[in-house]
Motif scaffolding. Structure first.
Motif, mmCIF file in Angstrom:
data_model
loop_
_atom_site.group_PDB
_atom_site.id
_atom_site.type_symbol
_atom_site.label_atom_id
_atom_site.label_comp_id
_atom_site.label_asym_id
_atom_site.label_seq_id
_atom_site.Cartn_x
_atom_site.Cartn_y
_atom_site.Cartn_z
ATOM 1 N N MET A 1 45.627 16.865 24.625
ATOM 2 C CA MET A 1 44.603 17.494 25.456
ATOM 3 C C MET A 1 45.017 18.914 25.793
ATOM 4 O O MET A 1 46.188 19.207 25.972
ATOM 5 C CB MET A 1 44.416 16.666 26.728
ATOM 6 N N SER A 2 44.054 19.814 25.929
ATOM 7 C CA SER A 2 44.349 21.207 26.241
ATOM 8 C C SER A 2 44.504 21.392 27.729
ATOM 9 O O SER A 2 43.812 20.767 28.528
ATOM 10 C CB SER A 2 43.224 22.121 25.746
ATOM 11 N N PHE A 3 45.399 22.279 28.118
ATOM 12 C CA PHE A 3 45.617 22.558 29.525
ATOM 13 C C PHE A 3 45.639 24.053 29.763
ATOM 14 O O PHE A 3 46.000 24.837 28.904
ATOM 15 C CB PHE A 3 46.952 21.969 30.007
ATOM 16 N N ALA A 4 45.249 24.452 30.958
ATOM 17 C CA ALA A 4 45.311 25.846 31.364
ATOM 18 C C ALA A 4 45.844 25.901 32.772
ATOM 19 O O ALA A 4 45.609 25.011 33.583
ATOM 20 C CB ALA A 4 43.917 26.487 31.313
ATOM 21 N N ARG A 5 46.567 26.939 33.093
ATOM 22 C CA ARG A 5 47.050 27.090 34.457
ATOM 23 C C ARG A 5 45.871 27.305 35.389
ATOM 24 O O ARG A 5 44.850 27.840 35.018
ATOM 25 C CB ARG A 5 47.993 28.283 34.545
ATOM 26 N N ALA A 6 46.060 26.920 36.644
ATOM 27 C CA ALA A 6 45.007 27.111 37.639
ATOM 28 C C ALA A 6 44.796 28.589 37.888
ATOM 29 O O ALA A 6 45.653 29.421 37.621
ATOM 30 C CB ALA A 6 45.385 26.402 38.942
ATOM 31 N N GLN A 102 48.948 33.677 33.763
ATOM 32 C CA GLN A 102 49.779 33.082 32.717
ATOM 33 C C GLN A 102 49.116 31.792 32.243
ATOM 34 O O GLN A 102 48.821 30.909 33.048
ATOM 35 C CB GLN A 102 51.167 32.753 33.260
ATOM 36 N N LEU A 103 48.852 31.701 30.951
ATOM 37 C CA LEU A 103 48.198 30.523 30.393
ATOM 38 C C LEU A 103 49.117 29.808 29.419
ATOM 39 O O LEU A 103 49.995 30.420 28.798
ATOM 40 C CB LEU A 103 46.903 30.905 29.668
ATOM 41 N N ARG A 104 48.891 28.538 29.310
ATOM 42 C CA ARG A 104 49.607 27.741 28.330
ATOM 43 C C ARG A 104 48.835 27.763 27.018
ATOM 44 O O ARG A 104 47.601 27.752 27.009
ATOM 45 C CB ARG A 104 49.740 26.301 28.832
ATOM 46 N N GLU A 105 49.536 27.786 25.894
ATOM 47 C CA GLU A 105 48.879 27.846 24.588
ATOM 48 C C GLU A 105 48.086 26.567 24.332
ATOM 49 O O GLU A 105 48.400 25.496 24.862
ATOM 50 C CB GLU A 105 49.921 28.040 23.481
ATOM 51 N N HIS A 197 41.046 28.226 23.740
ATOM 52 C CA HIS A 197 40.484 27.139 24.521
ATOM 53 C C HIS A 197 40.913 27.202 25.983
ATOM 54 O O HIS A 197 40.121 26.930 26.883
ATOM 55 C CB HIS A 197 40.891 25.795 23.912
ATOM 56 N N THR A 198 42.169 27.547 26.225
ATOM 57 C CA THR A 198 42.631 27.597 27.613
ATOM 58 C C THR A 198 42.098 28.824 28.353
ATOM 59 O O THR A 198 41.866 28.760 29.561
ATOM 60 C CB THR A 198 44.171 27.609 27.675
ATOM 61 N N PHE A 199 41.889 29.948 27.642
ATOM 62 C CA PHE A 199 41.388 31.141 28.313
ATOM 63 C C PHE A 199 39.986 30.934 28.895
ATOM 64 O O PHE A 199 39.750 31.265 30.065
ATOM 65 C CB PHE A 199 41.398 32.341 27.360
ATOM 66 N N PRO A 200 39.016 30.395 28.143
ATOM 67 C CA PRO A 200 37.686 30.179 28.729
ATOM 68 C C PRO A 200 37.728 29.273 29.954
ATOM 69 O O PRO A 200 36.973 29.468 30.908
ATOM 70 C CB PRO A 200 36.894 29.531 27.585
ATOM 71 N N GLU A 201 38.621 28.275 29.951
ATOM 72 C CA GLU A 201 38.702 27.382 31.100
ATOM 73 C C GLU A 201 39.168 28.121 32.351
ATOM 74 O O GLU A 201 38.725 27.837 33.464
ATOM 75 C CB GLU A 201 39.650 26.225 30.772
ATOM 76 N N ALA A 202 40.048 29.087 32.155
ATOM 77 C CA ALA A 202 40.591 29.802 33.302
ATOM 78 C C ALA A 202 39.695 30.939 33.775
ATOM 79 O O ALA A 202 39.754 31.337 34.939
ATOM 80 C CB ALA A 202 41.980 30.357 32.953
#
Length: 470
Positions: A1-6, A102-105, A197-202
């Motif tokens: 699953m993809s994750f992004a920092r808060a 800071q985002l996770r890949e 994927h993580t950038f749009p979420e953040a």
């Protein structure tokens, strides 16, 4: 699953959240699915054969009169995986955090074709359902129904770009449907890397009434090469306007009808409650009927943006020229480029461009190529009329010619029988005339959510039933 920092600064950047925009797939193999068998060769289209016929289309090889006729969101549903959309839905809103982030890949597995994974029986059908719901006369004068992928692949062919692809072709009434075909409806993207994927979420936020969405799909109508096209594409998000964050109806008043409201959608499309779910999305079993409900607000096409993330060292490269063909197909005029340094995104490295003039210039410069694309579309229509069943498959291997092959039994039809009937009927509707009785027109589509059809608990937030969790 993809994750992004808060979002935000300080200690919150040490926490992690699931990526709600492009959910990963649970328990799915990452191996490549074998390609379906090929049918007998019927004909070929070679670029050298297009030069003469293309010259007749140079004056018309431009997109004219683009208008958004419908939109919908795919929803994260219960663990049953029942395919559910909301109409008109809303794209995620651009809400960038302050300061650096800071985002996770990207991690996890992602579908190549979300629409096919969520509704493998008929991937184009949800767009048609949303379109007919918004416009009872949707099919009137439409020559081609496509998506940004199928139209983009044909564009790559005439531009001599290397790309293998397969497209199912079916003539329904007088309209040619082009349906993207992967090896499997649940084919996964291999080797996902970066922060797409993580950038749009953040940096994006779903509005409350569509907070369980996984994607926003839009259906454009425009004229190209003397043909009327309906083109479905996925929007990355929208830029709120200063005075009115949700603006412009999807269609002009002349194209809307009060008689086609929430109570008038086909009985075969059973409405379902959208429940919150934290688990990865589960692809449809292939036998579920489409669940449809009403939520969201129409957003103007002028506010829609396309998004790309790149490493900071690529900031001086001309990324836009690579992306303009996609922007042209979907008629997107806003382009967001986010550059990062080892996953750190700073506000000064996020660029928002109005690319309307760039797209127009590209269209003018590519006139001879686009004329060849028009020629291909006209040939496909002609070839479909030559087939008794109006069906065949387009196959291309890397830099090869277009092979037109017979469809085999494993190829699904573009639309289910009930929706096909509504499509043909919508082509016969002429608003403001007596060609089709208005009472009959409304009765062809109706909204039915089964035995629990109590709307008395509706809330101001969702304008639907109180059984949902919005």
């Amino acid at each position: 699953m993809s994750f992004a920092r808060a979002r935000g600064n300080g200690p919150r950047r040490g926490s992690w959240r699931p990526d709600f925009r492009r959910p990963s797939v649970a328990n799915h193999p990452t191996t490549t699915t074998p390609a379906p068998p090929f049918g007998d060769l019927l004909d070929e289209i070679c670029l050298t054969d297009l030069e003469k016929s293309a010259s007749d289309f140079r004056d018309s090889a431009v997109i004219r009169d683009p208008v958004t006729v419908a939109s919908f969101n795919w929803m994260r549903t219960a663990k049953t995986g029942k395919p559910t959309i909301v109409i008109p839905g809303s794209p995620p809103r651009w809400t960038p955090p302050k300061g650096l982030t800071q985002l996770r890949e990207d991690q996890g597995a992602f579908f190549r074709d979300r629409n096919a994974a969520q509704y493998p029986q008929h991937p184009m059908e949800p767009a048609i359902v949303a379109g007919i719901h918004s416009n009872p006369d949707l099919a009137t004068d439409i020559n081609i129904v496509a998506c940004s992928s199928t139209l983009g692949n044909l564009l790559r062919f005439v531009r001599h770009q290397e790309k293998s692809f397969r497209i199912l072709v079916e003539l329904i009434d007088k309209t040619l449907f082009l349906i993207r075909r992967e090896n499997s409806p649940t084919e996964l993207i291999q080797g996902v890397r970066g922060f797409g994927h993580t950038f749009p979420e953040a940096y994006n936020t779903w509005d409350p009434d569509v907070k369980q969405s996984t994607s926003h799909q839009r259906l454009l109508r425009y004229n190209f090469g003397g043909l009327h096209l309906l083109v479905r594409f996925e929007a990355d998000g929208y830029l709120p306007t200063p005075n009115n964050e949700v603006s412009k109806p999807l269609m002009s008043p002349a194209k809307t009808s009060e008689r086609f409201d929430i109570e008038n959608l086909t009985k075969s499309f059973k409405a379902a409650q959208v429940q919150p779910e934290e688990d990865p999305i589960i692809p449809s079993s292939g036998n579920d009927k489409l669940a449809v409900k009403q939520a969201g607000e129409a957003v103007s096409q002028d506010c829609i943006f396309d998004l790309k993330t790149r490493s900071l060292w690529k900031k001086n490269q001309d990324l836009l020229s690579e992306e303009i063909p996609r922007l042209w197909v979907a008629q997107i005029s806003n382009f967001v480029t986010a550059y990062h340094e080892r996953g750190i995104f700073k506000p000064e490295n996020i660029v928002i461009q109005d690319v309307k003039r760039d797209v127009a210039k590209w269209e003018n410069d590519q006139n001879s190529v686009l004329a060849q694309l028009v020629a291909v579309l006209h040939i496909l229509i002609s070839k479909a009329h030559e087939q008794k069943d109006g069906r065949f498959e387009i196959c291309r291997s890397k830099e090869g010619d277009l092979e037109l092959r017979r469809q085999l039994a494993d190829a699904r039809e573009a639309l289910s029988p009930s929706v096909k009937k509504e499509w043909v009927r919508s082509s016969e509707i002429v608003l403001g005339s007596e060609k089709v009785d208005s009472k009959d027109a409304t009765n062809t589509l109706s909204w039915d959510d089964g035995p629990n059809n109590d709307y008395t608990a509706c809330t101001d937030a969702c304008h639907y039933c109180g059984g949902c969790t919005y």
